[in-house]
Each structure stands twice: as structure tokens, then as C-alpha cells.
Design a protein around this motif. Structure first.
Motif, PDB file in Angstrom:
ATOM      1  N   LYS A 177       1.880   1.911  -3.483  1.00 11.98           N
ATOM      2  CA  LYS A 177       0.713   2.419  -4.202  1.00 11.98           C
ATOM      3  C   LYS A 177       0.455   3.883  -3.833  1.00 11.98           C
ATOM      4  CE  LYS A 177      -4.022   1.001  -5.124  1.00 11.98           C
ATOM      5  NZ  LYS A 177      -5.051  -0.024  -4.879  1.00 11.98           N
ATOM      6  N   ALA A 178       0.622   4.221  -2.560  1.00 13.66           N
ATOM      7  CA  ALA A 178       0.404   5.596  -2.094  1.00 13.66           C
ATOM      8  C   ALA A 178       1.404   6.553  -2.735  1.00 13.66           C
ATOM      9  CB  ALA A 178       0.504   5.659  -0.574  1.00 13.66           C
ATOM     10  N   ILE A 196       3.463  12.659   1.667  1.00 15.19           N
ATOM     11  CA  ILE A 196       4.043  11.417   2.213  1.00 15.19           C
ATOM     12  C   ILE A 196       3.713  11.316   3.692  1.00 15.19           C
ATOM     13  CG2 ILE A 196       6.224  10.284   2.830  1.00 15.19           C
ATOM     14  CD1 ILE A 196       7.325  11.402   0.110  1.00 15.19           C
ATOM     15  N   LEU A 205       0.843  -1.213   0.000  1.00 18.51           N
ATOM     16  CA  LEU A 205       0.000   0.000   0.000  1.00 18.51           C
ATOM     17  C   LEU A 205       0.873   1.256   0.000  1.00 18.51           C
ATOM     18  CD1 LEU A 205      -2.843   1.212  -0.012  1.00 18.51           C
ATOM     19  CD2 LEU A 205      -2.779   1.210   2.496  1.00 18.51           C
ATOM     20  N   ILE A 244      -0.251  10.448   4.117  1.00 15.81           N
ATOM     21  CA  ILE A 244      -0.995   9.249   3.679  1.00 15.81           C
ATOM     22  C   ILE A 244      -0.197   7.961   3.559  1.00 15.81           C
ATOM     23  CG2 ILE A 244      -2.659  10.699   2.428  1.00 15.81           C
ATOM     24  CD1 ILE A 244      -1.472   9.533  -0.196  1.00 15.81           C
ATOM     25  N   VAL A 245       1.132   8.011   3.450  1.00 16.76           N
ATOM     26  CA  VAL A 245       1.869   6.776   3.157  1.00 16.76           C
ATOM     27  C   VAL A 245       2.003   5.913   4.418  1.00 16.76           C
ATOM     28  CG1 VAL A 245       4.021   5.802   2.275  1.00 16.76           C
ATOM     29  CG2 VAL A 245       3.100   7.905   1.276  1.00 16.76           C
ATOM     30  N   PRO A 246       1.545   4.659   4.361  1.00 19.56           N
ATOM     31  CA  PRO A 246       1.561   3.803   5.552  1.00 19.56           C
ATOM     32  C   PRO A 246       2.978   3.326   5.904  1.00 19.56           C
ATOM     33  CG  PRO A 246       0.674   2.575   3.695  1.00 19.56           C
ATOM     34  CD  PRO A 246       0.910   3.981   3.217  1.00 19.56           C
ATOM     35  N   ALA A 269      -6.066   8.642   1.921  1.00 26.04           N
ATOM     36  CA  ALA A 269      -5.726   9.272   0.636  1.00 26.04           C
ATOM     37  C   ALA A 269      -6.910  10.030   0.054  1.00 26.04           C
ATOM     38  CB  ALA A 269      -5.249   8.211  -0.353  1.00 26.04           C
TER      39      ALA A 269
END
Lengths: 157, 87
Positions: free
Chosen positions: A59-60, A116, A56, A119-121, A142
């Protein structure tokens, strides 16, 4: 050709990220390199451990690149983020943005790092002198339009 | 219905595992899966108000439908990049 996105436990190469955005239409390139710092809110930091939900997270990064390339005409962006144990001074994230004109390159790069963080896990586990703590920032969504607007506002300030 | 639950960072530590299969009879949404997780592992409750979620690698909401075999991830507030987030 280097990939535009990467989540990797290998040391990052700013040059590799730069190569991913090069092209004849570029008039300017900005790069951002985030480093592991030896202090944080009064604590002496020893090292950081980055944990990712890798599929993910990658993808983010792609979502952020698509948002930036839609917002800034002609922009090409690449982002690599590192995971695992990082020592002081090592790079945790590298962003490169190529645009026809320099103002957009600065703005898009700033936008990317703010997004970043939103939203980025990926999670930072700080090991400091005397203990350890998970650093927690934004609730990741997101599709949160208000957060996206906030990042855009910072980028274009 | 069985779903594969993924947990990360401090939430993973509180529950004691990063991956588990939950049997959630009659579950229809992410909220039902969360409720089952908290019932099995009450420590997860600490993240009830701050976590976000994803279903099959798509950002989701508590109202997002889930189906048998789905991968449901619960995400504590994230902290990638470097330095602190600008608020």
C-alpha cells in the motif's frame, strides 16, 4: 501487464518493472536498482534478510506512486521490493519511471527511493562477519509532511 | 476489548512473537494498546520513542481510535530500499 507494485520473495526483474510503465506518451524512462553490497560501515556483509509488513508495504508503494504521478505530469511509476534472504549483488528494489521529458524521470525516480526509505514498512537484517544487526532508519509515517518535503527537495536538487 | 497486535524486526524479537492478541479493557486509542503491550512485554519499551504505528493497514498516530478486532501494528524505524537514508 506487470503490476505497478510488488512485495515479493522472488528475484526481481528490472525488465518486468519497465514493462509496467511503458506507453506511447513516454519520452524517457529511468530505472533504479538497489543492490545488496558486501560492506557497510566497516563491516563485511555476508547477506541481508528483508522483513516486510507486506500488505502495508504494498500500500505504501502505491502511496509513493500516487504522490509522484501527482507531482510530475504524465509520469508512470512502478516499484517492486524483494523480501527474504538476499545474497551480495542481488537486487532488493527496482523502480521504473516513465515521463514525457527526461528531467522529470530522473527527479521522480530519486523521489521514489527517498520515500521508500522514509515510509515503507520493510526492515533490513544485516548478517555480517562476526554478527548480525537490524538496520533502522526513519520512523515511518506516510502523513509526515516534513518528510515528504525533504524527499522532494532531494529529488529536485 | 481485544485487538490483534503485529510486531516486526527487532521489536518482534524483543517481544518474542510477531503476532499476538491483547485484551485491553477500556482501550480507546493506539496509546492504550501500546501501554498494554509494554505492561505485558516490558522489553518493547525500548521502542517507545522511535516506533510508528498502523491501524487496519492505515498509518496511524498514538491518538488514533481503536475498536474491538482491529489490527494494530507497531513499526520500528524502517530500512527498506538499499544503502543508508539521506538525512
Amino acid at each position: 501487464m506487470t503490476s505497478a507494485t510488488a512485495i515479493t520473495s522472488d528475484p526481481l526483474s528490472a525488465e518486468a518493472v519497465l514493462r509496467a510503465v511503458e506507453g506511447p506518451g513516454a519520452g524517457a524512462v529511468t530505472t533504479f536498482v538497489g543492490l545488496v553490497r558486501d560492506h557497510n560501515v566497516g563491516r563485511k556483509v555476508l547477506w541481508l534478510d528483508y522483513e516486510a509488513y507486506a500488505p502495508l508495504a504494498e500500500k505504501a508503494l502505491g502511496i509513493i506512486i500516487a504522490e509522484a504521478e501527482a507531482r510530475w505530469t504524465g509520469a508512470r511509476m512502478a516499484i517492486h521490493h524483494r523480501t527474504g534472504r538476499l545474497e551480495i549483488g542481488e537486487a532488493s528494489v527496482v523502480i521504473a519511471v516513465a515521463t514525457p521529458h527526461r528531467a522529470d524521470a530522473f527527479a521522480a525516480c530519486r523521489y521514489a527511493i527517498e520515500r521508500i526509505k522514509q515510509i515503507v514498512p520493510i526492515w533490513k537484517h544485516e548478517h555480517f562477519e562476526g554478527g548480525e544487526v537490524w538496520i533502522e532508519g526513519a520512523t515511518a509515517d506516510a502523513n509526515d509532511e516534513a518528510a515528504r518535503e525533504a524527499a522532494l527537495k532531494i529529488a529536485c536538487a | 476489548m481485544r485487538v490483534n497486535v503485529k510486531l516486526f524486526a527487532r521489536l518482534r524479537e524483543l517481544v518474542g512473537q510477531g503476532e499476538l492478541t491483547l485484551d485491553v479493557p477500556g482501550a480507546t486509542t493506539v496509546a492504550d494498546v501500546w501501554a498494554a503491550l509494554v505492561a505485558a512485554h516490558p522489553a518493547a519499551e525500548a521502542y517507545a520513542r522511535s516506533m510508528s504505528c498502523a491501524v487496519n493497514l492505515n498509518y496511524a498516530r498514538m491518538t488514533t481510535p481503536v475498536a474491538d478486532g482491529d489490527e494494530v501494528a507497531f513499526l520500528p524505524p524502517v530500512s527498506g530500499g538499499s544503502g543508508a537514508a539521506v538525512r
